[in-house]
Design a protein around this motif. Structure first.
Motif, mmCIF file in Angstrom:
data_model
loop_
_atom_site.group_PDB
_atom_site.id
_atom_site.type_symbol
_atom_site.label_atom_id
_atom_site.label_comp_id
_atom_site.label_asym_id
_atom_site.label_seq_id
_atom_site.Cartn_x
_atom_site.Cartn_y
_atom_site.Cartn_z
ATOM 1 N N UNK A 140 -4.117 -3.862 -4.701
ATOM 2 C CA UNK A 140 -3.852 -4.900 -3.705
ATOM 3 C C UNK A 140 -3.591 -6.250 -4.343
ATOM 4 N N UNK A 141 -4.379 -6.629 -5.351
ATOM 5 C CA UNK A 141 -4.188 -7.932 -5.979
ATOM 6 C C UNK A 141 -2.850 -8.005 -6.713
ATOM 7 N N UNK A 142 -2.361 -6.879 -7.218
ATOM 8 C CA UNK A 142 -1.043 -6.860 -7.853
ATOM 9 C C UNK A 142 0.041 -7.162 -6.829
ATOM 10 N N UNK A 143 -0.068 -6.561 -5.637
ATOM 11 C CA UNK A 143 0.903 -6.822 -4.578
ATOM 12 C C UNK A 143 0.851 -8.289 -4.146
ATOM 13 N N UNK A 182 -2.362 -1.203 5.070
ATOM 14 C CA UNK A 182 -2.142 -2.564 4.554
ATOM 15 C C UNK A 182 -1.235 -2.531 3.331
ATOM 16 N N UNK A 183 -1.416 -1.541 2.468
ATOM 17 C CA UNK A 183 -0.542 -1.399 1.304
ATOM 18 C C UNK A 183 0.910 -1.198 1.726
ATOM 19 N N UNK A 184 1.137 -0.426 2.781
ATOM 20 C CA UNK A 184 2.497 -0.196 3.274
ATOM 21 C C UNK A 184 3.150 -1.501 3.711
ATOM 22 N N UNK A 185 2.406 -2.348 4.429
ATOM 23 C CA UNK A 185 2.945 -3.632 4.893
ATOM 24 C C UNK A 185 3.267 -4.538 3.712
ATOM 25 N N UNK A 186 2.351 -4.619 2.742
ATOM 26 C CA UNK A 186 2.572 -5.471 1.569
ATOM 27 C C UNK A 186 3.736 -4.949 0.730
ATOM 28 N N UNK A 187 3.853 -3.613 0.628
ATOM 29 C CA UNK A 187 4.967 -3.029 -0.124
ATOM 30 C C UNK A 187 6.297 -3.420 0.511
ATOM 31 N N UNK A 188 6.368 -3.396 1.843
ATOM 32 C CA UNK A 188 7.583 -3.804 2.541
ATOM 33 C C UNK A 188 7.952 -5.242 2.186
ATOM 34 N N UNK A 189 6.961 -6.129 2.145
ATOM 35 C CA UNK A 189 7.221 -7.536 1.809
ATOM 36 C C UNK A 189 7.699 -7.681 0.375
ATOM 37 N N UNK A 190 7.116 -6.898 -0.548
ATOM 38 C CA UNK A 190 7.560 -6.939 -1.938
ATOM 39 C C UNK A 190 9.002 -6.444 -2.059
ATOM 40 N N UNK A 217 4.061 3.865 7.659
ATOM 41 C CA UNK A 217 3.093 3.418 8.661
ATOM 42 C C UNK A 217 2.874 4.470 9.751
ATOM 43 N N UNK A 218 3.910 5.248 10.058
ATOM 44 C CA UNK A 218 3.726 6.292 11.071
ATOM 45 C C UNK A 218 2.673 7.299 10.618
ATOM 46 N N UNK A 219 2.640 7.578 9.316
ATOM 47 C CA UNK A 219 1.626 8.490 8.778
ATOM 48 C C UNK A 219 0.280 7.779 8.674
#
Length: 629
Positions: free
Chosen positions: A89-92, A383-391, A411-413
């Motif tokens: 998470x901190x890397x993202x 939360x990782x999925x949302x941050x990945x989208x932003x990256x 996110x559907x999964x």
């Protein structure tokens, strides 16, 4: 468009050796999921009949959950989002520059990331409890005589595991890979005879079985997802531990060992259910009575390794939080002279141990703990999925269509699993949410409190050129030696320097204004340690040293490097001046009163600055000041 390369660590050792290490550390958590995942899907409370349709349907959900979440999401896409080789998470957040966020949208991402990290800390508490309990419970499958001793044995293993952390993980880590190789080999060997009896179990590879299962069972089938998710619990830990080994070893370990072994074991448990109907524990029922005890021993070793990996990850998470300004200073002990990543954080270790013991005593069985496990994992994954989208959008400049389609699939999964676990809130799902909320509150309160203190310090800071002009005019007495003043503002004379000069009317011959800058990268190379060295005149020097968020500052090391820049110091003639703040609570805006009380408590119990910066205590001079909060 491909993501831009972000660099990476230089991993020592051969690819095979690193892959073996990744097998132990990265896959310890997900590797122990066969102990309880299948059992929970056919638990009596679900009322799921054991027949071919249901067994193949649930097995198909297992296969495609592992494929979509671990293979597609994490190994194919999320692992690309590394910050100089580090994941998590901190890397993202670092890739998004979220720590410097001021706009509302960026702040939302920051708080989402912090809550994701908080939930991951909850997983670090639950993993040792559920893994060890799930392994030791195999004893009652061999004989009921052991049942009264399962809880004491589990507690003894957990307490012993945390007790040896201060000795370092080097010795334990050396057996991680080989031990997990034995584990994966054992769970495959135990399953193969049952698969030979019922080869029709391979029909679960067809995703239509999963679709038909969900259509036929409706809401009840949807709720079973809350147990299916247990097969992918190690996904987020896999990403967080990427910096230890690199992407290639993690992928090799998965495709060559972990994925095949997990599938074979799950198919074996499915074949067992097709052959014998409902059994109390499908995993331990794979072997006969004589092999149950060896399997329990191997399973316990695997559980310890899974727990160790999460504990070590919690230490790294705590260090990153301290360095990035989200946590009070804590004692960080390096347990290896060679590997910088091997650390021990006493406060985190004992807090985890107390929490794990409390969970074991409160829940008593791994099946009850399973309810708490799913929410922590699925919440962090979403939360990782949302941050990945932003990256993907901001860092890699992906179009809205490919990035959006990918995150919708993820996110559907994630949200399906998360929603299925919400019904378990009263049965224990509240535990990780409570833990995450406490950790999140601490991190955000500390960050905001330090921001307010920084504003107060900035208001008291005098421009350095004005201070030097005053020195030139007044020509104060100078004494031999060097004075080092720690300051967070390289552009001004720090309040502790002004306080010292105002009261003592004297200065050292050599004065070093030292700033420690923590960057949003895991490590800053030693060659780049000195970011800026500037002679200001009148014996004053401005020094800025750079560290990554996975490193611990060492002021003596910085001063030693300054000699090559013409700033020679003698240890016996060097004094370090630090400020000690006394917080006075007022009705000023900025923090609610309860958060001010929390911040005051955290400040009072934070690790002293001299210990954190590794300054000899006999060379420290502390000057107190009162600050209104």
């Amino acid at each position: 468009m491909k993501p831009k390369a972000e660099g990476g660590h230089q991993h020592g050792g051969s690819l095979a050796t690193l892959s073996l290490g990744a097998l132990g550390v990265v896959y310890g958590d997900i590797g122990t999921s066969p102990l309880y995942a299948m059992r929970e899907c056919f638990a009596e409370e679900h009322g799921m009949e054991v027949n071919a349709e249901n067994v193949l349907g649930i097995l198909s959900l297992f296969v495609w959950s592992l494929t979509l979440v671990i293979v597609l999401k994490y190994l194919t896409f999320v692992l690309r989002a590394d910050n100089k080789g580090e994941g998590g998470t901190f890397a993202l957040l670092a890739l998004l520059d979220a720590n410097k966020a001021k706009k509302r949208g960026a702040l939302v991402l920051l708080f989402l990331g912090l809550y994701g990290a908080s939930l991951l800390s909850g997983e670090g508490i639950i993993t040792p409890a559920i893994s060890v309990l799930g392994a030791v419970e195999g004893l009652k499958e061999a004989t009921t005589a052991f049942e009264p001793f399962i809880l004491p044995i589990s507690l003894a293993i957990i307490i012993g595991l945390f007790a040896v952390q201060r000795r370092g993980t080097g010795g334990i880590g050396a057996i991680f890979g080989p031990a997990m190789l034995i584990w994966f080999g054992s769970i495959s060997a135990a399953a193969i005879p049952w698969i030979i009896k019922r080869p029709d179990v391979f029909g679960a590879l067809n995703p239509l079985h999963a679709v038909h299962f969900m259509q036929h069972h409706g809401l009840r089938g949807f709720l079973v997802l809350g147990s299916v998710v247990l097969c992918i619990t190690g996904g987020e830990a896999l990403y967080a531990d990427m910096g230890h080994f690199g992407k290639a070893p993690i992928r090799i370990a998965w495709y060559c060992v972990v994925f095949p072994a997990l599938l074979v074991n799950y198919f074996g448990q499915g074949a067992l259910l097709l052959s014998q109907g409902r059994v109390a524990n499908p995993f331990f029922s794979l072997v006969g009575p004589t092999l149950k005890y060896p399997l329990v021993i191997i399973a316990t070793m695997a559980a310890i390794i899974a727990s160790q990996a999460l504990i070590s990850g919690s230490f790294s998470l705590a260090r990153a939080a301290v360095q990035l300004g989200f946590s009070p200073r804590m004692k960080i002990v390096h347990t290896s002279g060679e590997a910088e990543g091997q650390i021990y954080v006493p406060e985190v270790n004992w807090a985890l141990m107390i929490a794990c013991v409390a969970l074991v005593l409160y829940f008593g069985e791994s099946s009850k703990l399973a309810a708490a496990y799913g929410i922590a994992v699925t919440g962090t994954m979403a939360i990782t999925s949302v941050l990945f989208f932003s990256v993907a959008r901001k860092r890699w400049k992906w179009g809205i269509l490919p990035a959006g389609a990918l995150v919708v699939l993820f996110l559907s999964v994630d949200l399906s699993f998360f929603s299925a676990n919400l019904v378990k809130l009263r049965a224990g799902g509240w535990v990780p949410l409570a833990i995450g909320s406490v950790v999140f509150t601490v991190m955000t309160t500390w960050r905001r409190g330090r921001q307010l203190l920084g504003q107060s310090f900035f208001a008291q800071t005098l421009p350095i050129d004005m201070f030097l002009k005053d020195i030139e005019d007044t020509k104060p007495a100078r004494v031999k030696g060097t004075a080092v003043f720690m300051t967070s503002n390289p552009e001004g004379a720090p309040p502790v320097l002004l306080h010292h000069f105002r009261h003592n009317k004297v200065l050292h011959e050599k004065v070093v204004l030292l700033s420690i800058a923590t960057h949003d990268v895991p490590e800053v190379p030693n060659a780049e340690r000195l970011e800026a060295v500037k002679e200001l005149g009148h014996g004053f020097y401005q020094v800025t040293a750079s560290y990554g968020f996975m490193q611990v500052p060492n002021v003596l090391e910085v001063l030693a490097r300054c000699e090559s820049e013409g700033i020679a110091t003698k240890a016996a003639e060097t004094s370090f001046y630090l400020g000690r703040e006394t917080l006075v609570l007022t009705k000023k805006k900025g923090l609610a009163m309860w958060r001010k009380l929390l911040f005051t408590f955290l400040s009072r119990n934070a690790r002293p600055a001299n210990a954190f910066f590794q300054i000899p205590p006999n060379r420290v001079v502390e000057l107190g000041t009162q600050i209104e909060l």
